[in-house]
Design an enzyme around this catalytic site. Structure first.
Site, PDB file in Angstrom:
ATOM      1  N   ASN A  19       0.915  -1.337  -0.009  1.00 11.03           N
ATOM      2  CA  ASN A  19      -0.053   0.019  -0.100  1.00 11.03           C
ATOM      3  C   ASN A  19       0.742   1.051   0.041  1.00 11.03           C
ATOM      4  O   ASN A  19       1.477   1.645   1.079  1.00 11.03           O
ATOM      5  CB  ASN A  19      -0.938  -0.115   1.177  1.00 11.03           C
ATOM      6  CG  ASN A  19      -1.716   1.255   1.231  1.00 11.03           C
ATOM      7  OD1 ASN A  19      -1.810   2.049   0.314  1.00 11.03           O
ATOM      8  ND2 ASN A  19      -2.274   1.352   2.556  1.00 11.03           N
ATOM      9  N   TRP A  20       1.058   1.910  -1.251  1.00 13.54           N
ATOM     10  CA  TRP A  20       1.995   3.024  -1.179  1.00 13.54           C
ATOM     11  C   TRP A  20       1.488   4.357  -0.803  1.00 13.54           C
ATOM     12  O   TRP A  20       2.230   5.146  -0.623  1.00 13.54           O
ATOM     13  CB  TRP A  20       2.321   3.211  -2.779  1.00 13.54           C
ATOM     14  CG  TRP A  20       3.124   1.976  -3.325  1.00 13.54           C
ATOM     15  CD1 TRP A  20       3.417   0.843  -2.825  1.00 13.54           C
ATOM     16  CD2 TRP A  20       3.582   1.761  -4.696  1.00 13.54           C
ATOM     17  NE1 TRP A  20       4.152  -0.164  -3.447  1.00 13.54           N
ATOM     18  CE2 TRP A  20       4.391   0.546  -4.848  1.00 13.54           C
ATOM     19  CE3 TRP A  20       3.663   2.664  -5.721  1.00 13.54           C
ATOM     20  CZ2 TRP A  20       4.832  -0.011  -6.115  1.00 13.54           C
ATOM     21  CZ3 TRP A  20       4.020   2.283  -7.084  1.00 13.54           C
ATOM     22  CH2 TRP A  20       4.677   0.995  -7.078  1.00 13.54           C
ATOM     23  N   LYS A  21       0.180   4.205  -0.319  1.00 16.53           N
ATOM     24  CA  LYS A  21      -0.287   5.609   0.167  1.00 16.53           C
ATOM     25  C   LYS A  21      -0.185   6.775  -0.566  1.00 16.53           C
ATOM     26  O   LYS A  21      -0.172   6.454  -1.870  1.00 16.53           O
ATOM     27  CB  LYS A  21       0.045   5.788   1.683  1.00 16.53           C
ATOM     28  CG  LYS A  21      -0.177   4.340   2.465  1.00 16.53           C
ATOM     29  CD  LYS A  21       0.243   4.717   3.950  1.00 16.53           C
ATOM     30  CE  LYS A  21      -0.186   3.421   4.741  1.00 16.53           C
ATOM     31  NZ  LYS A  21      -0.160   3.346   6.212  1.00 16.53           N
ATOM     32  N   HIS A  76      -9.460   1.416   4.890  1.00  9.55           N
ATOM     33  CA  HIS A  76      -8.213   1.417   5.268  1.00  9.55           C
ATOM     34  C   HIS A  76      -8.382   2.537   6.722  1.00  9.55           C
ATOM     35  O   HIS A  76      -9.360   3.406   6.517  1.00  9.55           O
ATOM     36  CB  HIS A  76      -7.334   2.264   4.588  1.00  9.55           C
ATOM     37  CG  HIS A  76      -5.824   2.002   5.110  1.00  9.55           C
ATOM     38  ND1 HIS A  76      -5.592   2.957   5.999  1.00  9.55           N
ATOM     39  CD2 HIS A  76      -4.811   1.247   5.106  1.00  9.55           C
ATOM     40  CE1 HIS A  76      -4.080   2.808   6.401  1.00  9.55           C
ATOM     41  NE2 HIS A  76      -3.822   1.592   5.845  1.00  9.55           N
ATOM     42  N   SER A  84       3.441  -1.777  10.261  1.00 12.00           N
ATOM     43  CA  SER A  84       5.221  -2.046  10.405  1.00 12.00           C
ATOM     44  C   SER A  84       5.597  -3.459  10.386  1.00 12.00           C
ATOM     45  O   SER A  84       6.522  -3.903  10.863  1.00 12.00           O
ATOM     46  CB  SER A  84       5.375  -1.445  12.059  1.00 12.00           C
ATOM     47  OG  SER A  84       5.030  -0.223  12.072  1.00 12.00           O
ATOM     48  N   GLU A 136      -6.857   4.923   7.603  1.00 10.65           N
ATOM     49  CA  GLU A 136      -6.789   6.163   7.632  1.00 10.65           C
ATOM     50  C   GLU A 136      -7.766   6.931   6.956  1.00 10.65           C
ATOM     51  O   GLU A 136      -7.925   8.180   6.994  1.00 10.65           O
ATOM     52  CB  GLU A 136      -5.443   6.497   6.563  1.00 10.65           C
ATOM     53  CG  GLU A 136      -4.203   6.311   7.724  1.00 10.65           C
ATOM     54  CD  GLU A 136      -2.942   5.800   6.584  1.00 10.65           C
ATOM     55  OE1 GLU A 136      -2.900   5.715   5.383  1.00 10.65           O
ATOM     56  OE2 GLU A 136      -2.144   5.012   7.289  1.00 10.65           O
ATOM     57  N   GLU A 138      -5.456  -4.615  10.630  1.00 18.21           N
ATOM     58  CA  GLU A 138      -4.267  -3.651  10.828  1.00 18.21           C
ATOM     59  C   GLU A 138      -4.491  -2.887  12.174  1.00 18.21           C
ATOM     60  O   GLU A 138      -5.351  -1.904  12.128  1.00 18.21           O
ATOM     61  CB  GLU A 138      -4.398  -2.388   9.491  1.00 18.21           C
ATOM     62  CG  GLU A 138      -3.935  -3.316   8.324  1.00 18.21           C
ATOM     63  CD  GLU A 138      -3.637  -2.244   7.378  1.00 18.21           C
ATOM     64  OE1 GLU A 138      -2.387  -2.307   6.961  1.00 18.21           O
ATOM     65  OE2 GLU A 138      -4.082  -1.370   7.158  1.00 18.21           O
TER      66      GLU A 138
HETATM   67  P1  PGA Z   1       2.871   0.254   7.493  1.00 17.04           P
HETATM   68  O1  PGA Z   1       1.400   0.543   7.034  1.00 17.04           O
HETATM   69  O2  PGA Z   1       3.273  -0.946   7.052  1.00 17.04           O
HETATM   70  O3  PGA Z   1       3.735   1.725   7.218  1.00 17.04           O
HETATM   71  O4  PGA Z   1       2.716   0.277   9.208  1.00 17.04           O
HETATM   72  C1  PGA Z   1       0.665  -0.680   6.870  1.00 17.04           C
HETATM   73  C2  PGA Z   1      -0.766  -0.133   6.129  1.00 17.04           C
HETATM   74  O5  PGA Z   1      -1.251   1.074   6.679  1.00 17.04           O
HETATM   75  O6  PGA Z   1      -1.435  -0.631   5.262  1.00 17.04           O
END
Ligand code: PGA
Length: 251
Positions: free
Chosen positions: A10-12, A96, A214, A98, A168
């Site tokens: 997931n490159w966000k 997600h 992470s 976010e 997550e």
């Molecule tokens: P992260 O993000 O690996 O940087 O913790 C995971 C995600 O939000 O999909």
């Protein structure tokens, strides 16, 4: 039942067009021949077409980071399932944390997006997970159960089977703090039990549950060795092809 592992990046909101193409090529070079693990990259919308081209001929699949449930119309800034299909998208991340935290995503909009995606032939990656306050306040199970049940309202077992769940824990996303393999596995088993109640054992046992938060090359092996951890949804470590490859093929 043996579930094939599934690692998605997931490159966000990272990578320009040029950077996205370079990263996609790096991923395709590193793990594009891998067939024992499913691999996908989810770049920003603007790079989907170019990344589709960059990973062509490899086993790396394309995913999007979100989608709108309506088919078309006056929804400024939004992108539909048909638009994603038209540029070669296979998977779509839905719900997600976010999106839930900053952009008003609710269990109801998650459910609408999953239904629209499935109707269009896209494969949803459905995100659930508790915040630190919820965990500390003893609400973790209730939150995960509400999000999971909410996501699958009025979705048949056959359609649910096309989904991947990503567990997550919000406190582990981008913080460097990872759930321990045991914490992750307990949550995954909890989610699978809810899916068993909803859809029966066969469907629930076939569904893949990724861990996200992470995950890195040096902790991936132990996480992925857990009975119910079927892959990873990778943020930060997906932005370097070498790190991402180190999770797809953990040493
Ligand atoms: P992260 O993000 O690996 O940087 O913790 C995971 C995600 O939000 O999909």
């Amino acid at each position: 039942m043996a579930r094939k592992k599934f690692i998605a990046g997931n490159w966000k909101m990272n990578t320009t067009l040029e950077e996205a193409v370079a990263l996609a090529k790096g991923v395709a070079d590193a793990v594009g021949k891998q067939s024992d693990v499913d691999v996908a990259v989810c770049p920003p919308y603007i790079s989907l077409s170019a990344v589709a081209e960059a990973v062509k001929g490899s086993n790396v699949k394309l995913g999007a980071q979100d989608v709108h449930w309506e088919a078309k119309g006056a929804f400024t800034g939004k992108v539909s399932c048909a638009m994603l299909k038209s540029v070669g998208v296979t998977y779509v991340i839905i719900g997600h944390s976010e999106q839930r935290q900053y952009f008003g995503e609710t269990d109801e909009t998650v459910n609408k997006k999953i239904k629209a995606a499935l109707a269009a032939g896209l494969l949803p990656i459905v995100c659930v997970g508790e915040t630190l306050d919820e965990r500390k306040g003893g609400k973790m199970d209730a939150v995960i159960e509400r999000q999971t049940r909410g996501a699958f309202v009025d979705i048949s077992a056959g359609d649910a089977a096309k989904c991947t769940i990503a567990y997550e824990p919000v406190w582990a996303i981008g913080t460097g703090e990872t759930a321990t393999p045991q914490q992750a596995n307990e949550a995954h088993i909890f989610i699978r039990n809810i899916l068993t109640q909803l859809y029966g054992k066969e469907t629930a046992d076939g569904l893949r549950i990724q861990y996200g938060g992470s995950m890195k090359p040096d902790n991936a092996k132990e996480l992925l060795a857990q009975s119910d951890v079927d892959g990873g949804l990778i943020g930060g470590a997906a932005l370097k092809a070498g790190d991402f490859a180190g999770i797809v093929q953990p040493k």
